[in-house]
Design an enzyme around this catalytic site. Sequence first.
Site, PDB file in Angstrom:
ATOM      1  N   VAL A   9       0.826  -1.208   0.000  1.00 17.79           N
ATOM      2  CA  VAL A   9       0.000   0.000   0.000  1.00 17.79           C
ATOM      3  C   VAL A   9       0.861   1.259   0.000  1.00 17.79           C
ATOM      4  O   VAL A   9       0.536   2.257  -0.663  1.00 17.79           O
ATOM      5  CB  VAL A   9      -0.946  -0.010   1.218  1.00 17.79           C
ATOM      6  CG1 VAL A   9      -1.709   1.310   1.337  1.00 17.79           C
ATOM      7  CG2 VAL A   9      -1.935  -1.178   1.110  1.00 17.79           C
ATOM      8  N   GLU A  10       1.973   1.234   0.724  1.00 17.08           N
ATOM      9  CA  GLU A  10       2.809   2.424   0.850  1.00 17.08           C
ATOM     10  C   GLU A  10       3.562   2.752  -0.444  1.00 17.08           C
ATOM     11  O   GLU A  10       3.595   3.909  -0.864  1.00 17.08           O
ATOM     12  CB  GLU A  10       3.833   2.236   1.985  1.00 17.08           C
ATOM     13  CG  GLU A  10       3.236   2.286   3.380  1.00 17.08           C
ATOM     14  CD  GLU A  10       2.917   3.697   3.834  1.00 17.08           C
ATOM     15  OE1 GLU A  10       3.095   4.647   3.042  1.00 17.08           O
ATOM     16  OE2 GLU A  10       2.466   3.850   4.980  1.00 17.08           O
TER      17      GLU A  10
END
Length: 318
Positions: free
Chosen positions: A221-222
């Site tokens: 996600v990052e």
Amino acid sequence: MEGLTAVQGRISEIQSRMAAFAGASPASAQAWLSAASAAGLSTSATTAATPTATGSVSGENAVVDAAKNYLGVPYLWGGTDPAKGLDCSGFTQRVFADLGISIPRTSSQQATAGTAVAGLADARPGDLVFFDNSSSRAGIDHVGLYLGDGKMIAAPQQGDVVKIQDVGTPTVIRRVLPATSAATPAAGGSGLAGVPYSDLFASAGARWGVSPALLAGVAKVESGFDSTAVSGAGAQGLMQFMPGTAAGLGVNALDPASAVNGAAQYLSQLTRQFGSTDLALAAYNAGPGAVSSAGGIPPYPETQAYVRKVTAAAAGYA
């Protein structure tokens, strides 16, 4: 350890160690042996685990059987040795260790292990059930092992013993055993096969008591697993550390090994501070101060979406 045969052998070892309690303190040993006898467990050093009707022991049954071996052991705060006493998380850690599965030490850390279970209706025997029983401190502070039919086995409190009791309403439920394997822990399991940096997630997760699947979910996600990524806000690397946070942890954000280890350390700290994985993720995204001020996940759409995305990604890797 892998396979049902290995689990059966492991249970036989557990049974064979029962006699060792006779050398413990008289009160501890007698309480344990009496409870084991009342529960129908053999206290003979030569008795092996009884197979199911199909001739095999499932992963769920293996966990439950291992847990019942400790019925009657006195509660001891901080206890990890059944000859002296066990606390709630010392008990659950010991049960899984008997099957060759490593989980973190404390209940708040254990609440990050494995995969989330939506609710009690979806829980299976062998799942870990967590509770927030303290009004003075938010977060997970108790854990038991679900037996099915609304019952759990747990080390409840000082002056009590490991026993079977009603499960009540858990705050969090986690599944450590994969559905298709009797003795392979979720951390570092086949769900990470082919995932970039999976070896780093596994080693850092084991070091800091954080699910490798959760670390993989954060990286996805990052940064989308891009170790060179730099955000418009200045967050850097695979795990998107802000420079100040990286400096405080002694992390080189652009070095994948350092970044993953730092993220595992940071998430472990945040989980201890806030008592749940969701709040730790919220603090990772919005900062610990924002979570403390909000008394929960801050009302920021970005942070709320972040927690959902990482949790979903981690579930897919577990």
